[in-house]
Motif scaffolding. Sequence first.
Motif, short mmCIF file in Angstrom:
data_model
loop_
_atom_site.label_atom_id
_atom_site.label_comp_id
_atom_site.label_asym_id
_atom_site.label_seq_id
_atom_site.Cartn_x
_atom_site.Cartn_y
_atom_site.Cartn_z
N SER A 7 0.84 -1.21 0.00
CA SER A 7 0.00 0.00 0.00
C SER A 7 0.86 1.25 0.00
CB SER A 7 -0.93 0.00 1.21
OG SER A 7 -0.19 -0.01 2.41
N GLU A 8 1.99 1.24 0.70
CA GLU A 8 2.88 2.40 0.71
C GLU A 8 3.54 2.59 -0.66
OE1 GLU A 8 5.41 1.29 3.92
OE2 GLU A 8 4.11 2.18 5.45
N LEU A 9 3.91 1.48 -1.33
CA LEU A 9 4.49 1.58 -2.67
C LEU A 9 3.50 2.16 -3.68
CD1 LEU A 9 6.56 -1.73 -2.91
CD2 LEU A 9 7.44 0.59 -2.74
N ILE A 10 2.24 1.77 -3.58
CA ILE A 10 1.21 2.29 -4.50
C ILE A 10 1.01 3.78 -4.25
CG2 ILE A 10 -1.25 2.21 -5.04
CD1 ILE A 10 -1.12 -0.81 -4.64
N LEU A 11 1.04 4.22 -3.01
CA LEU A 11 0.89 5.63 -2.68
C LEU A 11 2.05 6.44 -3.26
CD1 LEU A 11 -0.70 7.83 -1.15
CD2 LEU A 11 0.75 7.31 0.83
N ILE A 12 3.29 5.92 -3.14
CA ILE A 12 4.45 6.61 -3.70
C ILE A 12 4.33 6.69 -5.22
CG2 ILE A 12 6.95 6.42 -4.06
CD1 ILE A 12 7.12 5.26 -1.22
N GLY A 13 3.87 5.62 -5.87
CA GLY A 13 3.70 5.62 -7.32
C GLY A 13 2.67 6.63 -7.78
N VAL A 14 1.55 6.77 -7.06
CA VAL A 14 0.51 7.73 -7.44
C VAL A 14 1.03 9.15 -7.29
CG1 VAL A 14 -1.76 8.63 -6.77
CG2 VAL A 14 -1.41 6.18 -6.96
N VAL A 15 1.75 9.44 -6.20
CA VAL A 15 2.30 10.79 -5.99
C VAL A 15 3.33 11.10 -7.08
CG1 VAL A 15 3.70 12.19 -4.42
CG2 VAL A 15 1.85 10.80 -3.50
N ALA A 16 4.18 10.13 -7.46
CA ALA A 16 5.16 10.36 -8.51
C ALA A 16 4.47 10.61 -9.83
CB ALA A 16 6.10 9.15 -8.62
N LEU A 17 3.40 9.90 -10.13
CA LEU A 17 2.65 10.10 -11.38
C LEU A 17 2.06 11.49 -11.45
CD1 LEU A 17 1.64 8.80 -14.00
CD2 LEU A 17 -0.35 8.00 -12.73
N ILE A 18 1.53 11.98 -10.34
CA ILE A 18 0.92 13.31 -10.32
C ILE A 18 2.02 14.38 -10.37
CG2 ILE A 18 -0.40 14.93 -8.90
CD1 ILE A 18 -1.98 12.50 -7.87
N ALA A 19 3.11 14.21 -9.61
CA ALA A 19 4.14 15.25 -9.52
C ALA A 19 4.98 15.32 -10.79
CB ALA A 19 5.05 14.99 -8.32
N ILE A 20 5.35 14.19 -11.36
CA ILE A 20 6.24 14.18 -12.53
C ILE A 20 5.45 14.25 -13.83
CG2 ILE A 20 8.02 12.83 -13.72
CD1 ILE A 20 8.84 11.73 -11.02
N GLY A 21 4.38 13.56 -13.89
CA GLY A 21 3.58 13.55 -15.11
C GLY A 21 3.78 12.25 -15.87
N PRO A 22 2.74 11.86 -16.64
CA PRO A 22 2.80 10.58 -17.34
C PRO A 22 3.84 10.53 -18.46
CG PRO A 22 0.72 11.70 -17.79
CD PRO A 22 1.46 12.52 -16.81
N LYS A 23 4.20 11.67 -19.09
CA LYS A 23 5.15 11.67 -20.18
C LYS A 23 6.58 11.44 -19.69
CE LYS A 23 2.98 14.55 -23.65
NZ LYS A 23 3.11 15.78 -24.43
N GLU A 24 6.96 12.04 -18.58
CA GLU A 24 8.33 11.99 -18.11
C GLU A 24 8.58 10.87 -17.10
OE1 GLU A 24 8.82 15.89 -16.65
OE2 GLU A 24 8.66 16.79 -18.63
N LEU A 25 7.53 10.19 -16.65
CA LEU A 25 7.68 9.15 -15.63
C LEU A 25 8.56 7.98 -16.11
CD1 LEU A 25 6.93 8.32 -12.78
CD2 LEU A 25 4.92 7.16 -13.71
N PRO A 26 8.42 7.45 -17.36
CA PRO A 26 9.30 6.35 -17.78
C PRO A 26 10.79 6.74 -17.80
CG PRO A 26 7.43 6.50 -19.26
CD PRO A 26 7.37 7.69 -18.34
N GLY A 27 11.13 7.96 -18.22
CA GLY A 27 12.52 8.42 -18.24
C GLY A 27 13.08 8.54 -16.82
N VAL A 28 12.24 9.04 -15.90
CA VAL A 28 12.68 9.18 -14.50
C VAL A 28 12.89 7.80 -13.88
CG1 VAL A 28 11.96 9.96 -12.22
CG2 VAL A 28 11.63 11.45 -14.17
#
Length: 167
Positions: A7-28
């Motif tokens: 559950s903590e990993l899913i929360l970190i993933g959702v925050v990263a998706l919102i903060a970084i954006g879907p376009k730049e997430l694979p590069g990050v």
Amino acid sequence: MFDLSWSELILIGVVALIAIGPKELPGVLRALGHWMGKIRRMAGDFQDQFREAMREAEVADLKRQFDEASAKATAGFTNPLESAQKEVEKAFGTEPSASDPSSSTVATPESTVTTTDPGAIEPSASAPIAEPPPSVVPEPETAGAPMDIKPADVASNEIKPGGSGAA
């Protein structure tokens, strides 16, 4: 290492998706993977070096123990040749000279001979020098005839003159 639940990993993933954006997430995520690989390799290298240092310390300790045991073993060992030489010198009442321990004096009826080799035997004036006997080469039974030698003849000690080997 870190105590993270799903559950903590899913929360970190959702925050990263919102903060970084879907376009730049694979590069990050790719860059993060490279950095994690470098960190793991560095940690592995450090562990390997640490293990190697421990092995070297163990080998040095074993070498020190071996050297100590070897020194104890050789300390109790006396050279039988040296002790025999001392006994012979004591029996004849001669002592090696203190100035030059490698020289020895041999008394002969004519004179005293000094040599630097303790095992050397000096030739005496009265001892003749023996000459080696002349070598004798046997003459063949038939002069000038060719010899035909076969392995069977050598085994039976029969060497016959002539070209055929038969008599």
